[in-house]
Design an enzyme around this catalytic site. Sequence first.
Site, short mmCIF file in Angstrom:
data_model
loop_
_atom_site.label_atom_id
_atom_site.label_comp_id
_atom_site.label_asym_id
_atom_site.label_seq_id
_atom_site.Cartn_x
_atom_site.Cartn_y
_atom_site.Cartn_z
N LYS A 68 7.25 11.40 37.60
CA LYS A 68 8.02 10.20 37.94
C LYS A 68 7.18 8.94 37.73
O LYS A 68 7.63 7.97 37.15
CB LYS A 68 8.48 10.23 39.41
CG LYS A 68 9.40 11.36 39.78
CD LYS A 68 9.86 11.25 41.22
CE LYS A 68 8.77 11.45 42.25
NZ LYS A 68 8.25 12.80 42.37
N ARG A 145 14.25 9.55 49.45
CA ARG A 145 13.85 10.95 49.45
C ARG A 145 14.66 11.78 50.45
O ARG A 145 14.45 12.97 50.57
CB ARG A 145 12.39 11.01 49.85
CG ARG A 145 11.49 11.79 48.92
CD ARG A 145 10.11 11.62 49.48
NE ARG A 145 9.13 12.39 48.81
CZ ARG A 145 8.26 11.88 47.95
NH1 ARG A 145 8.31 10.62 47.61
NH2 ARG A 145 7.34 12.65 47.43
N ARG A 179 -3.95 17.33 38.51
CA ARG A 179 -3.90 15.88 38.62
C ARG A 179 -5.21 15.30 39.16
O ARG A 179 -5.77 15.81 40.11
CB ARG A 179 -2.75 15.55 39.59
CG ARG A 179 -2.30 14.15 39.60
CD ARG A 179 -0.85 14.03 39.88
NE ARG A 179 -0.46 14.51 41.22
CZ ARG A 179 0.78 14.40 41.68
NH1 ARG A 179 1.71 13.83 40.95
NH2 ARG A 179 1.08 14.85 42.88
N ARG A 223 -6.13 14.15 44.89
CA ARG A 223 -5.38 13.79 46.09
C ARG A 223 -5.49 14.90 47.13
O ARG A 223 -5.41 16.09 46.77
CB ARG A 223 -3.90 13.59 45.74
CG ARG A 223 -3.55 12.18 45.35
CD ARG A 223 -2.18 12.06 44.77
NE ARG A 223 -1.10 12.64 45.58
CZ ARG A 223 0.19 12.49 45.30
NH1 ARG A 223 0.56 11.79 44.24
NH2 ARG A 223 1.11 13.05 46.05
N ARG A 234 5.30 20.91 49.66
CA ARG A 234 6.02 19.71 49.20
C ARG A 234 7.24 20.09 48.37
O ARG A 234 8.30 19.46 48.45
CB ARG A 234 5.08 18.79 48.41
CG ARG A 234 4.20 17.95 49.33
CD ARG A 234 2.93 17.47 48.67
NE ARG A 234 3.14 16.72 47.46
CZ ARG A 234 2.23 16.63 46.47
NH1 ARG A 234 1.08 17.26 46.55
NH2 ARG A 234 2.50 15.93 45.41
P1 ADP Z 1 4.92 13.47 45.16
O1 ADP Z 1 3.86 13.76 44.15
O2 ADP Z 1 5.11 14.60 46.16
O3 ADP Z 1 6.21 13.00 44.56
P2 ADP Z 1 4.37 10.84 46.34
O4 ADP Z 1 3.15 10.22 45.77
O5 ADP Z 1 5.69 10.27 45.94
O6 ADP Z 1 4.26 12.40 46.10
O7 ADP Z 1 4.30 10.76 47.93
C1 ADP Z 1 3.17 11.22 48.65
C2 ADP Z 1 3.54 11.41 50.11
O8 ADP Z 1 3.96 10.15 50.67
C3 ADP Z 1 4.73 12.34 50.37
O9 ADP Z 1 4.35 13.71 50.40
C4 ADP Z 1 5.20 11.84 51.74
O10 ADP Z 1 4.35 12.29 52.77
C5 ADP Z 1 5.01 10.33 51.60
N1 ADP Z 1 6.23 9.67 51.10
C6 ADP Z 1 6.37 9.00 49.92
N2 ADP Z 1 7.60 8.51 49.78
C7 ADP Z 1 8.29 8.88 50.89
C8 ADP Z 1 9.63 8.70 51.35
N3 ADP Z 1 10.53 8.01 50.62
N4 ADP Z 1 9.97 9.22 52.55
C9 ADP Z 1 9.09 9.90 53.30
N5 ADP Z 1 7.81 10.13 52.93
C10 ADP Z 1 7.41 9.62 51.75
#
Ligand code: ADP
Length: 288
Positions: A68, A145, A179, A223, A234
């Site tokens: 994404k 989300r 990553r 990360r 996740r």
């Molecule tokens: P991913 O690689 O899982 O898509 P992100 O970088 O988008 O990870 O998000 C990392 C973390 O930040 C998520 O696992 C969650 O804990 C938190 N997070 C990000 N966006 C949201 C959201 N819209 N609602 C709730 N938690 C979020």
Amino acid sequence: MAAVQRLLRTAASGGAASVARRRMTALAPEQTPLAAAFPFAVAERSRRRTAGERNVQWVFLGCPGVGKGTYASRLSRLLGVPHIATGDLVRDELASSGPLAVQLAEIVNQGKLVSDEIIINLLSKRLKKGEEQGESGFILDGFPRTVKQAEILDGVTDIDMVVNLKLREDVLVEKCLGRRICSQCGKNFNLACIDVKGENGLPPIYMAPLLPPNNCMSKLITRADDTEEVVRNRLQIYNDMSQPVEGFYQKQGKLLEFDLPGGIPESWPKLLRILNLEDQEEMKLATA
Ligand code: ADP
């Protein structure tokens, strides 16, 4: 409006979660901090209906590791709109060692979702800052989300299109484990070389590693939530909490499904073609 601005200031100075929780239970979605921060909030909604009149307001959906961030940031550069990733906002907050950091670290490092209140406050602050700097339009990555977040977003602005990136789950895990981020320049790389044979009706897929330049190589970090156990958690949380968001937008006729055919060299031109943006890319290259 003034009350919401005060709430945003309170969020910035510390007591965000409890104040937000109190206020948000009493406020309709259109009165939440998010409504106040959106450049095209409710009051202007009716007169800015089509993408032709303003910059795009897009959402990127997709499982962890699908890419994404990669495609949303490329499109943001192409279209001149900000790429706003809530995961980055959360990580910035974690790095700031502010009052929320300890609470967030525990949630994020287990792969769980941060509460809607906290995420909406972080996003509101980011949008407000952008608005003050004259930003217009956005590509959201990682938000909404949950269906509740999608409903709140729907209450404050019109989303034009939702791109849903898709990739098979075994590849997603490998990509998350490969990553790396440069701790100095913040760029994302991937050490994994994905080379999966086609089987059971699924096509083969090849994704070359996205290697860092020499000066980033010694500064790479992983990360904390990219361990195999947390990635699988996740993915499970995505299936339970975020996949229903796809249905939410499908019902609105806004969902564009995109199966990634491979790495950036194969996927980027195909995505541009589907989005009808090939001319834009050519124009940009020609004037570069
Ligand atoms: P991913 O690689 O899982 O898509 P992100 O970088 O988008 O990870 O998000 C990392 C973390 O930040 C998520 O696992 C969650 O804990 C938190 N997070 C990000 N966006 C949201 C959201 N819209 N609602 C709730 N938690 C979020």
